[in-house]
Structures are given as structure tokens and as C-alpha cells.
Design an enzyme around this catalytic site. Sequence first.
Site, PDB file in Angstrom:
ATOM      1  N   LYS A   1       0.807  -1.231   0.000  1.00 22.78           N
ATOM      2  CA  LYS A   1       0.000   0.000   0.000  1.00 22.78           C
ATOM      3  C   LYS A   1       0.840   1.281   0.000  1.00 22.78           C
ATOM      4  CE  LYS A   1      -3.102  -1.361  -0.732  1.00 22.78           C
ATOM      5  NZ  LYS A   1      -3.187  -2.202  -1.974  1.00 22.78           N
TER       6      LYS A   1
ATOM      7  N   GLY B   1       2.458   2.289  -2.910  1.00 24.24           N
ATOM      8  CA  GLY B   1       2.623   2.771  -4.283  1.00 24.24           C
ATOM      9  C   GLY B   1       3.237   1.726  -5.203  1.00 24.24           C
ATOM     10  N   THR B   2       3.090   0.463  -4.824  1.00 28.05           N
ATOM     11  CA  THR B   2       3.640  -0.645  -5.623  1.00 28.05           C
ATOM     12  C   THR B   2       3.122  -0.598  -7.065  1.00 28.05           C
ATOM     13  OG1 THR B   2       3.234  -1.899  -3.591  1.00 28.05           O
ATOM     14  CG2 THR B   2       4.047  -3.138  -5.502  1.00 28.05           C
TER      15      THR B   2
ATOM     16  N   HIS C   1       7.752  -7.714  -1.646  1.00 31.30           N
ATOM     17  CA  HIS C   1       7.500  -6.957  -0.414  1.00 31.30           C
ATOM     18  C   HIS C   1       8.478  -7.414   0.683  1.00 31.30           C
ATOM     19  CE1 HIS C   1       3.893  -5.144  -1.969  1.00 31.30           C
ATOM     20  NE2 HIS C   1       3.196  -6.245  -1.993  1.00 31.30           N
TER      21      HIS C   1
END
Length: 308
Positions: free
Chosen positions: A48, A50-51, A110
Site C-alpha cells: 500500500k 505505491g507498488t 514486499h
Amino acid sequence: PLDEGLVPIRLRQYQGVWIPEYFLGGIIAVRQRFTARPDDLLLVSYPKSGTTWLKALAFAIMTRTQHPLAHHPLLSLNPHQCVESLDRLFSDGKQSKVQALPSPRIFSSHTPYSLLSDSIKGSGCLIIYICRDPKDVIVSRWHFNAKMRSKTSKEPTPLMKAFEMFCEGVCPFGLVWDHALGYWKESLRRPDKVLFLKYEELMEEPVAKVKRMAEFMGCPFSPDEEKEGMVEEVIRLCSFEKLSNLEINTTGVINSKDPTAPPTFASFFRKGKMGDWKNHLSPKMAQRLDEITQEKLEGSGLTLGRTC
Ligand code: A3P
């Protein structure tokens, strides 16, 4: 395993970090079996932050000469289909697909720096990291989880509960501050290999940041491209307004074995703004996050978000 109250995401603690159960096998398999290449590009983020935006930008920059932007794959594919998660590919047993991909490969992850494979760390491959104001991250995460829970017809988790767990790091990929710090320190140590970006800076100075990304990736915009407005075109193609209105991103359904995948691609687009936390967090909650941010980052030279 712990159900973070955000079913269907079940978390397991691995080397001190809470990881979604579904990802853990993939992260371990990457550590054991992935052979990185020096020309790989890995896009890393805390969820969350800005991937989706980073994937679109890096992919558009990398492929801009292959595909005219007017007919670019990003117009018919979601950014997560253009740049796949390395850990998810390994969770799904697609190692051979990964190894067979031609160079330069581009993946996302991530995974915290501390858990990144030695092959990635030692290969000299490029890493671009994006971070975001933790106050906006928790708000974005809470909305995202509400959509996830609608998949299982569960009531949304109260924001206060999600907030507490976020502050404690009992959420996917652990404490947001530790996550950012791991890559921040590495970007100071190896600035030619690790580029550290902030969502807010991309919003405020997109031209400078997109040019910086292209230089870092080894495919800088030529003076002719700049004159022809190519940088601005890439920014427009990858903008929230453009991407969120495309058919694939409004109606596209995600068919995935991954229980952490949301129901539709639309779930990756909500507001795409800075400071939406003001509409959701109480002043006390905002102050608490700012205090943790200050304490955690003290002396590191890193700042996250604004404290006003
Ligand atoms: P909000 O929920 O605050 O709107 P991730 O891609 O890491 O899952 O992060 C999702 C967040 O990035 C969401 O934030 C989403 O709206 C925002 N986002 C997605 N695409 C974007 C884009 N092209 N430009 C700016 N923000 C974007």
C-alpha cells in the site's frame, strides 16, 4: 499462525517479521533457489505504498522503445500482470518460468531487506524501493482489507484495531518503519544499486523522479525523447487518472490461487492522493504514528511523511 483479523490473510512470524502465510513458502524458496542476474530489476515496497504505480512507471520506462506508448501493454494489462511478484511466482511453483525469462527481468517483492536472498544481495542487481507516509499506508491498507473481507462476506475490521496492529507490526511484512529503514540504509551504502523513492516525491516532482529512475535503470531519456515530451507521456500513461479508468482496471477480475489477492484489479486503485489520512485518523492517532516515525527513524537521515 495468526489471523490478523483481516481474514483471509493469515500471518506467520518468520525471523521476527509477520509474513502472510501464502507468501512465506515463496520467500523461503526464493532464498534457497532463486539465482539473481546482475541485470535484474527488483521493485520493492511495503504493501500500500505505491507498488502499482512504481510497477507501471518502471515497466513503461523500460519498454518505451519496444512499445509505442499509444499502444502500450499497460493499456490492456494491469501493472501487476506486467511486473509479477517474485515471491508469489515461487509460492505458485513457477521457478522454471522465472529462470527462463529473458534479461532484463523485472520483478516485485514486499520482502524486508533482512530476509532478501543472498543471491539478490550479492548479484549487484538493481533495486528500486518506494515508501509512503505511514499514516496514508494504514488508511490505504484498511480500505484494501475491507475489499478483501467483502470477498469472504466478513465485516470490515474496525480501523482502530487495524491501526493498533499496524503500530505493533502485526500486519503483512511487519513494521513499516523497519521495512523502509532496511532499504534506506542499503541505498546509502550502495546508491548505484538501490534507489530509494517516496510516493510523495513522485507526486510532487514526477518529471525529476521519472528521469532519475530511467538513469538509474540504465536507460536515460535522450535529449530527443525529452524534447518530444516522452517523460511527460510516461507520467500520463502511469497516472492514477489514466490507469484507474482503463477497462482492465475497472472490471478485471483476479484469478489467483493467492488468498491475499483482492477480488478485482480495481482494488489497487482507490484515491491515489497524499494526506487522505486526514479523513480517517483522529488527531491522536496521527500524532501517535508521527511519534513512532520520529522515534524509529531518529539519526537515520530518513523522513517519512509530514508531521503537520
Ligand atoms: P490509496 O488507497 O491511498 O488511494 P499499492 O500499489 O502498494 O497496493 O498501493 C495502493 C495505493 O496506491 C492506493 O492508495 C492506490 O490508490 C494508489 N495508487 C495506485 N495506482 C496509483 C497511481 N498510478 N498513482 C498514484 N497512486 C496510485
